[in-house]
Design a protein around this motif. Structure first.
Motif, mmCIF file in Angstrom:
data_model
loop_
_atom_site.group_PDB
_atom_site.id
_atom_site.type_symbol
_atom_site.label_atom_id
_atom_site.label_comp_id
_atom_site.label_asym_id
_atom_site.label_seq_id
_atom_site.Cartn_x
_atom_site.Cartn_y
_atom_site.Cartn_z
ATOM 1 N N LYS A 216 0.836 -1.199 0.000
ATOM 2 C CA LYS A 216 0.000 0.000 0.000
ATOM 3 C C LYS A 216 0.873 1.253 0.000
ATOM 4 O O LYS A 216 1.741 1.432 0.850
ATOM 5 N N SER A 217 0.658 2.102 -1.001
ATOM 6 C CA SER A 217 1.433 3.335 -1.095
ATOM 7 C C SER A 217 0.624 4.344 -1.886
ATOM 8 O O SER A 217 -0.557 4.127 -2.189
ATOM 9 N N GLU A 218 1.242 5.421 -2.250
ATOM 10 C CA GLU A 218 0.591 6.471 -3.035
ATOM 11 C C GLU A 218 0.062 5.918 -4.356
ATOM 12 O O GLU A 218 0.752 5.188 -5.067
ATOM 13 N N ASP A 219 -1.183 6.246 -4.664
ATOM 14 C CA ASP A 219 -1.743 5.856 -5.952
ATOM 15 C C ASP A 219 -1.166 6.743 -7.052
ATOM 16 O O ASP A 219 -1.140 7.973 -6.907
ATOM 17 N N PRO A 220 -0.712 6.152 -8.144
ATOM 18 C CA PRO A 220 -0.112 6.968 -9.207
ATOM 19 C C PRO A 220 -1.159 7.633 -10.085
ATOM 20 O O PRO A 220 -2.311 7.190 -10.153
ATOM 21 N N GLU A 221 -0.754 8.692 -10.763
ATOM 22 C CA GLU A 221 -1.561 9.261 -11.836
ATOM 23 C C GLU A 221 -1.402 8.366 -13.057
ATOM 24 O O GLU A 221 -0.292 7.941 -13.379
ATOM 25 N N ILE A 234 2.594 7.973 -12.922
ATOM 26 C CA ILE A 234 3.478 8.934 -12.251
ATOM 27 C C ILE A 234 3.176 8.918 -10.758
ATOM 28 O O ILE A 234 2.025 9.060 -10.344
ATOM 29 N N TRP A 235 4.226 8.721 -9.953
ATOM 30 C CA TRP A 235 4.125 8.838 -8.498
ATOM 31 C C TRP A 235 4.708 10.197 -8.130
ATOM 32 O O TRP A 235 5.932 10.347 -7.997
ATOM 33 N N ALA A 241 8.351 8.217 -12.469
ATOM 34 C CA ALA A 241 7.356 7.880 -13.488
ATOM 35 C C ALA A 241 7.795 6.628 -14.224
ATOM 36 O O ALA A 241 8.989 6.334 -14.329
ATOM 37 N N VAL A 242 6.811 5.893 -14.728
ATOM 38 C CA VAL A 242 7.081 4.696 -15.522
ATOM 39 C C VAL A 242 6.591 4.941 -16.942
ATOM 40 O O VAL A 242 5.432 5.327 -17.152
ATOM 41 N N LYS A 270 11.497 5.959 -15.640
ATOM 42 C CA LYS A 270 12.012 4.600 -15.865
ATOM 43 C C LYS A 270 11.207 3.952 -16.982
ATOM 44 O O LYS A 270 9.985 4.076 -17.038
ATOM 45 N N GLU A 271 11.908 3.227 -17.850
ATOM 46 C CA GLU A 271 11.261 2.644 -19.021
ATOM 47 C C GLU A 271 11.107 1.131 -18.874
ATOM 48 O O GLU A 271 12.009 0.444 -18.388
#
Length: 309
Positions: A216-221, A234-235, A241-242, A270-271
């Motif tokens: 459980k952590s920050e939900d990304p955009e 994106i966090w 960002a991924v 990160k890709e």
């Protein structure tokens, strides 16, 4: 495609040169330039081009290859873009024999020099930058941009806008740049189309499923537009960002990845390639990829526990 082996083609052309070059582009886009023998296809195109040259002029000799023909500007733009995505130097992309392969720069640059139409010009311009040849061919690159700027925007197709978006960060700092003036709205629409394609695709659901397996952590955009590009996740709290290449763009990340520091200096992007994402069709595998990027200490254990369960 990338795991193919033993792919062979005949020497004689069975399709038009533009079709062959576009097919090689598709192989390269899918990471299959080598496994799909794209090098052989390019070598044959270079061989036919040389045969056509030697059959012309004062010291012409009879053609040894009946299907010999000069590489057209349309085919040249496909070939250059294909090589750019192959991660090979232009001089060696055609493999062996070396005398054919080393002709690639001369032959392909000559081919694109009289490119017509928006898409071939945009593709050629993108390829020059992706190959790191834009400075060497500065006049040619400038001519392509001027030609595109002089064209009616109504003649631009979706692929032209995608290619121009990949180039946008390189040019928009200049005064009266078409990227920030006459093309601005259409480029923004193209970026939104890429974001919408991701958000409406099953790939978004795969990402959401994998995210549920993370601690459980920050939900990304999801599907955010950053500059002219779309980022799947994106966090913001972590400045991470991924960028997962789900092939919603015509070309690979070979040029885009060089521009994140300029487009999003606050983010560490990160890709993940589509091949890595789909290596195992399981949410656990995908969650582990994300965990490695996010760098949580318990990420590996969490993925292992989920797999064991």
């Amino acid at each position: 495609l990338a795991r193919l082996s033993g792919v062979r083609y005949g020497r004689d052309a069975v399709v038009g040169q533009e079709t062959a070059a576009a097919a090689a582009f598709t192989l390269s886009r899918c990471g299959a330039w080598t496994s799909g023998s794209g090098n052989y296809l390019l070598m044959q195109a270079l061989r036919r081009d040389m045969e056509a040259i030697e059959a012309e002029g004062e010291d012409a000799r009879p053609r040894q290859v009946l299907d010999a023909e000069r590489i057209s500007s349309m085919a040249g733009s496909w070939w250059l873009a294909a090589v750019a995505m192959s991660n090979l130097q232009l001089e060696v992309a055609a493999g062996t024999p070396e005398d054919w392969a080393q002709r690639a720069p001369e032959a392909l640059f000559a081919a694109i020099s009289d490119a017509e139409g928006a898409a071939p010009r945009a593709r050629s311009l993108w390829a020059l930058h992706a190959l790191g040849k834009a400075s060497e061919k500065e006049e040619l690159a400038k001519q392509f941009l001027q030609d595109l700027e002089s064209m009616e925007v109504s003649s631009f197709t979706w692929d032209t806008w995608q290619l121009l978006r990949e180039l946008q960060p390189l040019a928009e700092e200049k005064e009266d740049c078409p990227f920030s003036t006459k093309w601005k709205d259409d480029l923004a629409a193209s970026a939104k189309a890429e974001s919408d394609a991701f958000l409406m695709s099953p790939r978004k659901d795969e990402l959401l499923t994998a995210l549920k397996e993370l601690p459980k952590s920050e939900d990304p955009e999801l599907g955010s537009i950053v500059g002219p590009f779309c980022l799947p996740a994106i966090w913001r709290g972590r400045n991470i960002a991924v960028d997962i290449d789900f092939h919603h763009c015509l070309v690979s990340r070979v040029l885009r990845r060089q521009q994140w520091a300029k487009v999003a200096p606050e983010l560490e992007v990160k890709e993940i390639s589509l091949a890595d994402w789909d290596k195992e069709a399981s949410s656990t595998h995908r969650a582990h990829l994300l965990q490695q990027i996010l760098g949580d200490d318990d990420g590996g254990d969490a993925a292992d526990d989920a797999e064991a369960a």
